[in-house]
Design a protein around this motif. Structure first.
Motif, short mmCIF file in Angstrom:
data_model
loop_
_atom_site.label_atom_id
_atom_site.label_comp_id
_atom_site.label_asym_id
_atom_site.label_seq_id
_atom_site.Cartn_x
_atom_site.Cartn_y
_atom_site.Cartn_z
N ASP A 138 -4.76 -17.59 9.16
CA ASP A 138 -4.71 -18.49 8.01
C ASP A 138 -3.77 -17.86 6.99
N ILE A 139 -2.88 -18.68 6.41
CA ILE A 139 -1.96 -18.17 5.40
C ILE A 139 -2.57 -18.41 4.02
N GLU A 140 -2.55 -17.40 3.20
CA GLU A 140 -3.10 -17.55 1.84
C GLU A 140 -2.03 -18.17 0.94
N ALA A 141 -2.42 -19.21 0.23
CA ALA A 141 -1.46 -19.87 -0.68
C ALA A 141 -1.00 -18.90 -1.76
N VAL A 142 -1.90 -18.01 -2.17
CA VAL A 142 -1.54 -17.01 -3.18
C VAL A 142 -1.94 -15.63 -2.68
N SER A 143 -0.98 -14.74 -2.64
CA SER A 143 -1.33 -13.36 -2.30
C SER A 143 -0.68 -12.45 -3.35
N ARG A 144 -1.00 -11.15 -3.26
CA ARG A 144 -0.55 -10.30 -4.36
C ARG A 144 -0.19 -8.91 -3.86
N PHE A 145 0.76 -8.31 -4.54
CA PHE A 145 1.12 -6.92 -4.22
C PHE A 145 0.35 -5.97 -5.13
N ALA A 146 -0.02 -4.82 -4.55
CA ALA A 146 -0.79 -3.84 -5.32
C ALA A 146 -0.11 -2.48 -5.20
N ARG A 147 -0.48 -1.60 -6.09
CA ARG A 147 0.01 -0.23 -6.00
C ARG A 147 -1.06 0.65 -5.36
N LYS A 148 -0.66 1.36 -4.33
CA LYS A 148 -1.55 2.31 -3.66
C LYS A 148 -1.06 3.68 -4.11
N ASN A 149 -1.83 4.32 -4.96
CA ASN A 149 -1.35 5.54 -5.62
C ASN A 149 -1.71 6.80 -4.84
N TYR A 150 -0.73 7.59 -4.54
CA TYR A 150 -0.98 8.94 -4.00
C TYR A 150 0.27 9.76 -4.19
N PHE A 151 0.11 11.06 -4.15
CA PHE A 151 1.28 11.92 -4.29
C PHE A 151 1.70 12.48 -2.94
N TYR A 152 2.95 12.31 -2.62
CA TYR A 152 3.52 12.97 -1.46
C TYR A 152 5.03 13.00 -1.67
N PRO A 153 5.71 14.06 -1.22
CA PRO A 153 7.14 14.18 -1.55
C PRO A 153 8.03 13.08 -0.97
N ASP A 154 7.53 12.33 0.05
CA ASP A 154 8.37 11.25 0.60
C ASP A 154 8.17 9.93 -0.14
N LEU A 155 7.42 9.97 -1.25
CA LEU A 155 7.08 8.75 -1.97
C LEU A 155 7.52 8.89 -3.43
N PRO A 156 8.79 8.56 -3.74
CA PRO A 156 9.31 8.90 -5.05
C PRO A 156 8.59 8.24 -6.23
N LYS A 157 8.06 7.02 -6.03
CA LYS A 157 7.41 6.36 -7.16
C LYS A 157 6.03 6.93 -7.46
N GLU A 200 4.10 -4.40 3.26
CA GLU A 200 4.18 -3.20 2.42
C GLU A 200 5.53 -2.52 2.62
N GLU A 201 5.77 -1.48 1.84
CA GLU A 201 7.04 -0.76 1.98
C GLU A 201 6.80 0.56 2.70
N ASP A 202 7.83 0.99 3.44
CA ASP A 202 7.74 2.27 4.14
C ASP A 202 8.04 3.41 3.16
N ALA A 203 7.65 4.61 3.55
CA ALA A 203 7.95 5.80 2.74
C ALA A 203 9.21 6.47 3.29
N GLY A 204 9.66 7.54 2.65
CA GLY A 204 10.81 8.28 3.13
C GLY A 204 10.44 9.17 4.30
N LYS A 205 11.38 10.03 4.68
CA LYS A 205 11.14 10.86 5.85
C LYS A 205 11.38 12.33 5.48
N LEU A 206 10.38 13.15 5.80
CA LEU A 206 10.53 14.59 5.55
C LEU A 206 10.98 15.28 6.82
N SER A 207 11.79 16.32 6.68
CA SER A 207 12.06 17.16 7.84
C SER A 207 11.91 18.61 7.41
#
Ligand code: ADP
Ligand code: MG
Ligand code: ZN
Length: 476
Positions: free
Chosen positions: A69-88, A124-131
């Motif tokens: 089922d497709i939702e007529a209204v959906s929403r983006f959220a912020r999932k907060n955590y710290f990791y060096p591949d996640l600049p925001k 959702e958006e992907d994170a960066g890549k660490l090596s």
């Protein structure tokens, strides 16, 4: 005590859009590190994300293809955590209002059909890549992948065996590839799977405590890791212990899972609606347009191949596992309407050749119409099946047509019965001991005589005629 496994999969599929989900940076893989970045995907202050419409369209395709089922209204959220591949410092994802819910797919395991529910699909958006440098205390980060669009597909805990988990994963991979929204590559990480598993005493209802397994980058690893984890949990319970809810990492070298961290809870992420993005409103017209444009999906195609062409389910499964392979098969049938013959040659010779060379169907060495020409020669008995295999290899090697190879190499089948009579007589005369044994009841020797005739004709004698004539001459 007998235990039953309970499995649910979380799949992340990277969408094949040209640009990222919230900025115009390219998603092309393999560019020099940090060249596909901008203030938005680098998380600079004062810039705003803008949703890529193509991402929504691709997600709708998947959601409709899996009956959500497709939702007529959906929403983006912020999932907060710290990791060096996640600049925001947060990942933009959908949380309490995902775009799609309540889907399902049917998968076949050992001949029986299982229905597996899909809880939700969200963007959702992907994170960066660490090596990490092995020799030095240095780590690097590449933000090219930051902001590449993903969909997460969460299954219900409806899966009851590692094989069913593999079948479900294969089915979803086939669907995203049919839809053209993801290339489905587990090894390269464009299609990733986390597996949640628990066990419960057979016949009971309540779920046991689950673990989540990460680092599963092939179908084989998914099934092996689940098998390992199910027996590990059984041992824990047999020892009167308790399974700890945690995230475990599959180690493909040691063939085992290892504890990685205790399971995080949703509240650890302090989810909240992203104030930079408006609620996403989807008009029903758009949904209908996307629905109308969906291609025929793997399950429907498979059913049609069985119903319309009389193929065994096994053949139909393989031929429809890939959309291009299915098209190749049907292109062959445009020139020769012998579905099972064509299927045998595709599954045997063609896929055998492609697997050996590590190539995919779009790199087939012989076009569908050329393969059909070869099979016509088999069908009208110009050449035998055995000779056709030689011609097939030669076609793949040289690119020449079947007819040309047959003519140049003089491979045309000998179907002239008087010519075969003569050769059979010669063979019969040359092997008196075997003839006597045959006449005394050792009829298995027929194979020996057939072999001799084929040797004399370099495989070109019509096998049916050879059999008939041999039997007649031997029995007189
Ligand atoms: P989380 O928010 O921790 O990711 P979810 O409730 O979204 O948890 O579930 C994640 C996945 O785990 C789903 O695919 C779900 O089917 C599966 N799952 C949930 N409970 C269990 C369980 N007891 N055993 C096995 N799998 C489970
Ligand atoms: Mg989860
Ligand atoms: Zn960018």
């Amino acid at each position: 005590m007998k235990f039953e496994p309970v499995i649910g999969l979380e799949i992340h599929a990277q969408l094949k859009t040209k640009t990222k989900i919230f900025c115009a940076c390219s998603t092309v893989f393999g560019a020099a590190p940090n060249t596909h970045t901008c203030p938005v995907c680098l998380g600079m202050p004062g810039v705003l994300p803008v949703l890529n419409k193509k991402v929504v369209e691709y997600t709708l395709r998947m959601a409709l293809a899996t009956g959500c089922d497709i939702e007529a209204v959906s929403r983006f959220a912020r999932k907060n955590y710290f990791y060096p591949d996640l600049p925001k410092g947060y990942q933009i994802s959908q949380y309490e209002l995902p775009i799609a819910r309540n889907g399902h797919v049917a998968v076949e395991v050992n001949g029986s059909t299982h229905h597996i529910g899909i809880t939700r699909i969200h963007m959702e958006e992907d994170a960066g890549k660490l090596s990490h440098d092995p020799g030095r205390p240095v780590s690097r980060v590449d933000f090219n992948r930051t902001g590449v669009p993903l969909i997460e597909i969460v299954s219900q805990p409806d899966i009851r065996s590692p094989e069913a988990a593999g079948a479900y994963l294969r089915q979803l991979r086939a669907i995203v590839r049919y839809l053209g929204i993801c290339d489905g590559n587990l090894e390269e990480g464009s299609f990733r799977c986390d597996a949640n598993v628990s066990i419960r005493p057979a016949g009971t209802e309540a779920f046991g405590t689950r673990t989540e397994i990460k680092n599963l980058n092939s179908f084989k690893h998914v099934e092996k890791a689940l098998q390992y984890e199910i027996s590990r949990q059984q041992e824990v319970l047999a020892d009167a212990g308790a399974v700890t809810q945690e995230t475990r990492l599959w180690d493909p070298e040691k063939n085992r899972t290892q504890s990685m961290r205790s399971k995080e809870e949703a509240h650890d992420y302090r989810y909240f609606p992203d104030p930079d993005l408006l609620p996403l409103v989807i008009e029903s017209d758009w949904i209908e347009t996307v629905r109308r444009d969906l291609p025929e999906l793997p399950a429907a195609k498979k059913k049609r191949f069985v119903d319309a062409y009389g193929l065994p389910s096994y053949d139909a499964d393989i031929l429809t596992s890939d959309r291009e392979l299915a098209t190749y098969f049907e292109d062959c049938l445009k020139n020769i309407s012998r579905p099972k013959l064509v299927s045998n040659w595709i599954m045997g010779s063609l896929l055998g050749w492609l697997n050996a060379q590590g190539k995919s169907i779009d790199q087939a060495p012989i076009s569908a119409s050329d393969l059909a020409q070869l099979l016509k020669l088999v069908d009208d008995e110009t050449i035998s099946g055995k000779i056709a295999k030689i011609v097939f290899d030669e076609m793949a090697r040289s690119g020449k047509s079947a007819r040309r190879i047959v003519e140049e190499k003089k491979l045309i089948q000998i179907s002239d019965s008087s010519a075969i009579e003569d050769i059979v007589s010669t063979v019969v005369d040359a092997n008196p001991a075997e003839v006597r044994a045959y006449r005394n009841g050792k009829t298995k020797l027929l194979g020996f005589f057939v072999g001799q005739v084929m040797k004399a004709t370099r495989g070109k004698a019509n096998p049916k005629l050879v059999n008939d004539i041999l039997k007649r001459q031997l029995e007189k």
